[in-house]
Design a protein around this motif. Structure first.
Motif: not given
Length: 145
Positions: A134-144
């Motif tokens: 369950v994505n909260d926000g939704p908050v999704t980030l890509v880290l590299e």
């Protein structure tokens, strides 16, 4: 090393009908490894995930980390993060590190998070996994790194 990090209220991973890892509030981190990654980079990624300020403070601003809120972390290996889709319709996987290289580095990320005090659950490397969250926000980030 690459990771897709999602802030979640809950997340789990199932293999062959069995839940092999589950967390409550925290982060789901899908982790991909490429050929030149090493333990140092795995530790660096773990630190970034653990201290990423994407949880709300008392005013609702994203200003707290998983470390500060006691968030749990679900770490899932994800070689498809290195899929190359620039040509054709079938991704190429040449940038993804092979299993014998990638598996210990994904484990190193989980171990480094634990060493920092995180409660960590994992998937099963190389298995056909079903990830529910369950994505909260939704908050999704890509880290590299």
């Amino acid at each position: 090393m690459r990771a897709v990090v999602q802030r979640v209220t809950s997340a789990s991973v199932t293999v062959d009908g069995e839940v092999v890892g589950a967390i409550g509030r925290g982060l789901c981190a899908l982790v991909g490894v490429t050929h030149d990654d090493d333990v140092g980079r795995a530790e660096q990624l773990a630190g970034k995930v653990w201290q990423l300020r994407i949880f709300p403070d008392d005013e609702g601003r994203m200003d707290r980390s998983a470390e500060e809120v006691g968030g749990e972390i679900l770490v899932i290996s994800q070689f498809t993060l290195y899929g190359d889709t620039r040509k054709g319709r079938r991704p190429g996987w040449g940038a993804a590190a092979p299993g014998p290289v990638a598996e210990p580095l994904v484990e190193a990320v989980a171990d480094a998070l634990r060493a920092r005090g995180a409660t960590v659950a994992t998937g099963r490397f190389g298995a056909d996994m079903q990830v529910a969250l369950v994505n909260d926000g939704p908050v999704t980030l890509v880290l590299e790194l």
